[in-house]
Design a protein around this motif. Structure first.
Motif, PDB file in Angstrom:
ATOM      1  N   PRO A  49      -0.615  -4.244  10.844  1.00 39.36           N
ATOM      2  CA  PRO A  49      -0.517  -4.010   9.410  1.00 39.36           C
ATOM      3  C   PRO A  49      -0.397  -5.326   8.654  1.00 39.36           C
ATOM      4  O   PRO A  49       0.241  -6.268   9.108  1.00 39.36           O
ATOM      5  N   ALA A  53      -6.471  -5.096   2.998  1.00 39.94           N
ATOM      6  CA  ALA A  53      -6.164  -4.072   1.995  1.00 39.94           C
ATOM      7  C   ALA A  53      -7.429  -3.796   1.207  1.00 39.94           C
ATOM      8  O   ALA A  53      -8.118  -4.739   0.775  1.00 39.94           O
ATOM      9  N   THR A  89      -4.948  -0.717   8.179  1.00 41.13           N
ATOM     10  CA  THR A  89      -5.486  -1.228   6.925  1.00 41.13           C
ATOM     11  C   THR A  89      -4.796  -0.540   5.752  1.00 41.13           C
ATOM     12  O   THR A  89      -4.685   0.680   5.715  1.00 41.13           O
ATOM     13  N   ALA A  90      -4.355  -1.320   4.778  1.00 40.08           N
ATOM     14  CA  ALA A  90      -3.765  -0.751   3.568  1.00 40.08           C
ATOM     15  C   ALA A  90      -4.894  -0.306   2.648  1.00 40.08           C
ATOM     16  O   ALA A  90      -5.902  -1.016   2.509  1.00 40.08           O
ATOM     17  N   ARG A 109       1.241   2.241  -5.139  1.00 40.49           N
ATOM     18  CA  ARG A 109       1.355   1.654  -3.803  1.00 40.49           C
ATOM     19  C   ARG A 109       0.081   1.890  -3.007  1.00 40.49           C
ATOM     20  O   ARG A 109      -0.829   2.584  -3.449  1.00 40.49           O
ATOM     21  N   LEU A 110       0.029   1.284  -1.830  1.00 41.36           N
ATOM     22  CA  LEU A 110      -1.067   1.470  -0.882  1.00 41.36           C
ATOM     23  C   LEU A 110      -0.565   2.237   0.327  1.00 41.36           C
ATOM     24  O   LEU A 110       0.608   2.152   0.679  1.00 41.36           O
ATOM     25  N   LEU A 112      -1.062   3.023   4.567  1.00 46.47           N
ATOM     26  CA  LEU A 112      -1.581   2.389   5.782  1.00 46.47           C
ATOM     27  C   LEU A 112      -2.434   3.399   6.532  1.00 46.47           C
ATOM     28  O   LEU A 112      -2.015   4.528   6.781  1.00 46.47           O
ATOM     29  N   THR A 117      -2.822   9.634   7.179  1.00 48.42           N
ATOM     30  CA  THR A 117      -3.144   9.186   5.818  1.00 48.42           C
ATOM     31  C   THR A 117      -4.630   9.363   5.506  1.00 48.42           C
ATOM     32  O   THR A 117      -4.992   9.650   4.357  1.00 48.42           O
ATOM     33  N   SER A 150       0.295  -6.054  -2.170  1.00 46.28           N
ATOM     34  CA  SER A 150       0.109  -6.075  -0.715  1.00 46.28           C
ATOM     35  C   SER A 150       0.204  -7.504  -0.189  1.00 46.28           C
ATOM     36  O   SER A 150      -0.199  -8.458  -0.861  1.00 46.28           O
ATOM     37  N   ALA A 152      -1.479  -8.341   2.443  1.00 46.46           N
ATOM     38  CA  ALA A 152      -2.684  -8.477   3.267  1.00 46.46           C
ATOM     39  C   ALA A 152      -3.410  -9.783   2.958  1.00 46.46           C
ATOM     40  O   ALA A 152      -3.441 -10.243   1.811  1.00 46.46           O
ATOM     41  N   ARG A 155      -8.222  -9.023   0.861  1.00 47.52           N
ATOM     42  CA  ARG A 155      -8.029  -8.114  -0.268  1.00 47.52           C
ATOM     43  C   ARG A 155      -9.394  -7.808  -0.861  1.00 47.52           C
ATOM     44  O   ARG A 155     -10.085  -8.713  -1.331  1.00 47.52           O
TER      45      ARG A 155
END
Length: 443
Positions: A49, A53, A89-90, A109-110, A112, A117, A150, A152, A155
């Motif tokens: 993680p 994102a 991945t977000a 929010r994102l 995962l 999900t 994020s 990440a 992006r």
């Protein structure tokens, strides 16, 4: 729970191709610089993680319901893109109209990506309906806010639209793109034929992504899946070209010339005395080529030699720390003055090829503009030149697109006739893909 693999970092290589010889008094030095990354990510390997994102922005304006296949295709394509996300991945989905609304997961929010999900997100897509206007800047603002939350390293945004940005001033969209540049990259797609090529390509260009047309909504799923696979193959973000020049030398331009033409000249940021950085976005396993033009001081005499520029890569700190060898040796661009006419007038094959590819893109765009304005002679001349350049460089894909707009009489000579009628999809496809190039033929 997914078995996350350790990050695999690409190794970069940089190589310059040029004719370094100038006639006495000559000043402009041209070089094609090839940057290659190997040994990076794959599109299917699960990563820890925080690696990537992605925010998908789906046009849900009223026009997406005409025909209904567009909205249906958008839902199906977004579902397919979500299925392509690697575990860890977000991600988030935005519905875009004259405002932006979070579809999944919500609350700023994102999520995962995992089996749960993905299923939840696809269920949320069932509620997407068309209605309202189009203000793309609001979509980008929300995507930016979600991605900023994020950690990440990669992006990325994916943006789909079917119409013009009618509920927002052009200056507002430009300001939003300026604000988002450098914070995330974005691929943009136009579905159908009622959108503006300049808007969609402008979004992709500003955010260092790709642009394309999907004229038939039935092909959206294939396109979105391919796009997401490319994103999942990215491993290193925020890579920059750093160009250093000696006193008196000036960079005239820096352009990406493969896999597509993209002018980076105006995106320079200072990086110390006589050095500047040019952004290139995110990288996986791939190769890109750049055309650099340097103007050296006047007065070079026969036999004199100088370093015109030094090009190096600037990689994110964590990458360099993990793998010091990931940053390659710089490429050197040289200038040597000579009275040998044959040496000073020879054009390096790489430089000649990509100069022709850049001219090809310009000729197509100018020809299509002339055609829209009713200038048949100007359109014929420019599109004829484009046919000639496509033929000479072996750009078969562009040649096929041109053949849908003009009747080719003699490709080598650039002799063409404008077609009396041209489908909107064919004209827009040629325009949107005009900047796509072919690689120089390797011996």
């Amino acid at each position: 729970m997914a078995n996350f693999a350790k990050p695999s970092v690409p190794r970069f290589a940089v190589e310059a191709y040029q004719n370094e010889f100038l006639p006495a008094g000559g000043r402009d030095v041209h070089a094609i610089v090839t940057v290659t990354a190997t040994g990076g990510a794959t599109a299917t390997r699960a990563v820890a993680p925080g690696g990537a994102a992605v925010v998908i922005m789906v046009d849900c304006s009223g026009s997406m319901e005409y025909p209904a296949a567009k909205m249906r295709g958008a839902r199906e394509a977004t579902a397919a893109a979500i299925d392509t996300l690697r575990d860890g991945t977000a991600f988030a989905v935005i519905a875009g109209t004259h405002e932006a609304r979070e579809v999944y997961p919500g609350q700023g929010r994102l999520a995962l990506a995992d089996a749960t999900t993905r299923a939840q997100a696809k269920e949320a897509l069932r509620g997407l309906t068309a209605g309202g206007g189009t203000a793309i800047g609001t979509w980008l603002r929300l995507a930016d806010a979600l991605l900023l939350g994020s950690s990440a390293t990669i992006r990325h945004g994916i943006l789909l639209t079917d119409g013009r940005n009618e509920h927002e001033e052009p200056a507002a969209l430009r300001a939003r793109l300026d604000a988002c540049a450098g914070r995330f990259t974005c691929d943009a797609r136009g579905v159908g034929t009622d959108w503006e090529v300049e808007e969609v390509t402008g979004i992709a260009s500003a955010l260092l992504g790709t642009a394309d047309i999907v004229a038939d909504p039935a092909h959206l799923t294939e396109d979105f899946t391919h796009m997401m696979e490319k994103v999942m193959g990215k491993e290193v973000a925020d890579v920059a070209l750093r160009l250093w020049t000696p006193v008196g030398a000036e960079i005239q331009y820096v352009k990406q010339v493969a896999p597509a033409v993209l002018d980076l000249t105006g995106r320079r940021t200072d990086a110390g005395p006589r050095a500047g950085d040019y952004p290139t976005g995110s990288w996986g396993d791939e190769s890109r080529e750049y055309h650099v033009c340097v103007r050296v001081p006047a007065g070079g005499s026969v036999g004199q030699e100088m370093l015109a520029a030094r090009l190096s890569l600037v990689l994110p700190g964590p990458v360099t720390a993990m793998t010091p060898a990931a940053a390659p040796a710089p490429a050197l661009i040289r200038a040597v003055w000579t009275d040998d006419l044959a040496a000073s007038t020879a054009i390096n094959p790489h430089v000649a090829h990509y100069t022709g590819q850049a001219e090809l893109a310009q000729a197509i765009q100018a020809g299509l503009r002339a055609r829209k304005l009713g200038d048949a002679d100007g359109a014929t001349a420019k599109l004829g030149r484009a046919v000639q350049l496509a033929q000479a460089s072996g750009n078969a894909d562009t040649a096929k697109l041109l053949a849908k707009v003009v009747d080719v009489v003699d490709a080598a000579a650039g002799t063409v006739r404008l077609k009396a009628t041209v489908a909107d999809a064919d004209e827009m496809t040629l325009d949107t893909r005009s900047t796509q190039t072919v690689r120089v033929k390797r011996s």
